[in-house]
Design a protein around this motif. Structure first.
Motif, PDB file in Angstrom:
ATOM      1  N   ASP A 116       0.855  -1.191   0.000  1.00 45.83           N
ATOM      2  CA  ASP A 116       0.000   0.000   0.000  1.00 45.83           C
ATOM      3  C   ASP A 116       0.888   1.237   0.000  1.00 45.83           C
ATOM      4  N   THR A 140       2.595   4.159   3.345  1.00 48.40           N
ATOM      5  CA  THR A 140       1.243   3.624   3.516  1.00 48.40           C
ATOM      6  C   THR A 140       0.195   4.727   3.391  1.00 48.40           C
ATOM      7  N   HIS A 188      -3.452   1.333   4.814  1.00 50.71           N
ATOM      8  CA  HIS A 188      -3.416   0.153   5.670  1.00 50.71           C
ATOM      9  C   HIS A 188      -2.686   0.369   6.984  1.00 50.71           C
ATOM     10  N   HIS A 238      -1.678  -0.645  -4.818  1.00 52.12           N
ATOM     11  CA  HIS A 238      -1.632  -1.836  -3.969  1.00 52.12           C
ATOM     12  C   HIS A 238      -0.947  -2.957  -4.751  1.00 52.12           C
TER      13      HIS A 238
END
Ligand SMILES: Cc1cc2nc3c(=O)[nH]c(=O)nc-3n(C[C@H](O)[C@H](O)[C@H](O)COP(=O)(O)OP(=O)(O)OC[C@H]3O[C@@H](n4cnc5c(N)ncnc54)[C@H](O)[C@@H]3O)c2cc1C
Length: 363
Positions: A246, A319, A322, A284
């Protein structure tokens, strides 16, 4: 912890306990013609508390914002047992520091969220129009996403799937891919000019060399594409041992990020099927290693670290949705400077001096 205490259409807000399932809140709001916008792909199983703790995004966040944009106030329990109330019921409010936004995304390391007052929006009433476009290279798909966002067309979702992902979904569905493109871009508009707007998106895709691109306002046709996107993770998980990553980059670097991820896959001789919330620059990549590969944990870790490095080199973040968790703890030092880190540690020390809240996670 699963009660919706209030659903107030006049003030367009809801007061909910942390254990309410995300999709249930949206469904309850729909009965009043309202929308609870944050829609992580896990919305059928995730909770409002978990969404707040991770500041979850979703397909709709491109237009309507992430969880942090949908929260007005919180009631949370501090490490010493005191209950703190932050924010309120208004869309504006600048009294004191913004503790609501501090707690959102803190991954349960600063307080345990008990109740949230969240913002609801009018549910779009126009029939959405959807487009899909197939590109000869993944970079072209990334560039098309950039062109669409910068044209101010405001899609309510703009998703990218690469070739490996599409093939995995087709395999799972026992279907044959009619167009085996390097990448697909799927977008949707729910504006009053949805049909016209998606036609403009198609035109921009063609300008960025899409081989095939068309728009539809037929719900079944649209669903055929969107369900492919929703099946991406279950499909890819069948390919081997997987690690879902992510990372986010400024949108102008999305194409570079996607190409860079492919280079990393070649370097390690593995597959990294990638989907992206393309309009947000949020990719992702799913690192896939054969189940019988003895060095799998090491390869996965090394690959993920190369992906984080790539994102940071493009001035992005490790990130977007997540969270830091345990896996990315060591990368805090890479992304945050010393001053920022020391301020963050000071906040943690004041709120949780004995480190009893989610010990070992995040900061
Ligand atoms: C199939 C799938 C698809 C996903 N898609 C997305 C996506 O599109 N976008 C996205 O952002 N994420 C996505 N995720 C990740 C995850 O579902 C989200 O981050 C979600 O917000 C987590 O909610 P949860 O209720 O499952 O929380 P959990 O996983 O139970 O908890 C997540 C973290 O929040 C903390 N926490 C939970 N409740 C509270 C509380 N009340 N107070 C304080 N801390 C708390 C936990 O301690 C933990 O650190 C996906 C996950 C899966 C499995």
């Amino acid at each position: 912890m699963t009660t919706i205490h209030e659903l107030n259409p006049r003030d367009r807000l809801a007061v909910v306990e942390a254990g309410v399932i995300t999709a249930d809140l949206d469904q309850a709001a729909a009965e009043y013609g309202l929308l609870y916008a944050p829609d992580p792909a896990s919305h059928q199983i995730s909770t409002i508390g978990g969404n707040l703790a991770t500041n979850a995004g979703g397909l709709r966040c491109l237009k309507y914002g992430v969880t942090r944009d949908a929260v007005l106030g919180l009631e949370a329990v501090l490490a010493d047992g005191r209950v703190i109330r932050t924010g309120g019921r208004t869309v504006k409010g600048v009294v004191g520091y913004d503790l609501t936004r501090l707690l959102v995304g803190s991954e349960g390391t600063l307080a345990v969220i008990a109740t949230a007052t969240v913002r609801l929006r009018p549910r779009p009433i126009h029939r959405p129009a959807t487009f899909a476009a197939a590109f000869p290279t993944i970079a072209a798909a990334g560039n098309a996403a950039l062109a669409i966002v910068n044209a101010g067309l405001q899609p309510n979702l703009l998703e990218l799937m690469d070739r490996d992902t599409c093939r995995a979904v087709a395999d799972l569905r026992n279907q044959k891919l009619e167009v085996d493109a390097a990448a697909w871009l799927i977008g949707q508009s729910d504006s009053s000019d949805a049909t016209e707007s998606t036609r403009s998106m198609v035109a921009l895709c063609k300008k960025e060399r899409a081989d095939v691109a068309w728009a539809t306002d037929d719900e079944n046709e649209a669903e055929a594409f969107l369900s492919m996107r929703r099946m991406a993770y279950p499909a890819v998980e069948r390919l081997g041992l997987t690690l879902v990553e992510d990372v986010v980059v400024p949108l102008s670097r999305l194409a570079d990020l996607l190409v860079g991820i492919q280079d990393i896959a070649r370097r390690y001789d593995i597959r990294i099927p990638t989907v992206a919330h393309a309009g947000d620059g949020n990719a992702h990549p799913v690192v896939v290693v054969p189940r019988d590969q003895p060095a799998a944990p090491m390869i996965m870790k090394q690959t993920a670290q190369d992906i984080y490095r790539l994102a940071l080199d493009f001035r992005g973040t490790v990130t977007g949705e997540h969270g830091v968790g345990l896996l990315k703890r060591e990368w805090l030092n890479e992304e945050l400077d010393d001053t920022s880190l020391s301020v963050q540690r000071a906040i943690k020390t004041i709120l949780d001096p004995r480190s009893i809240l989610n010990p070992g996670k995040g900061i």
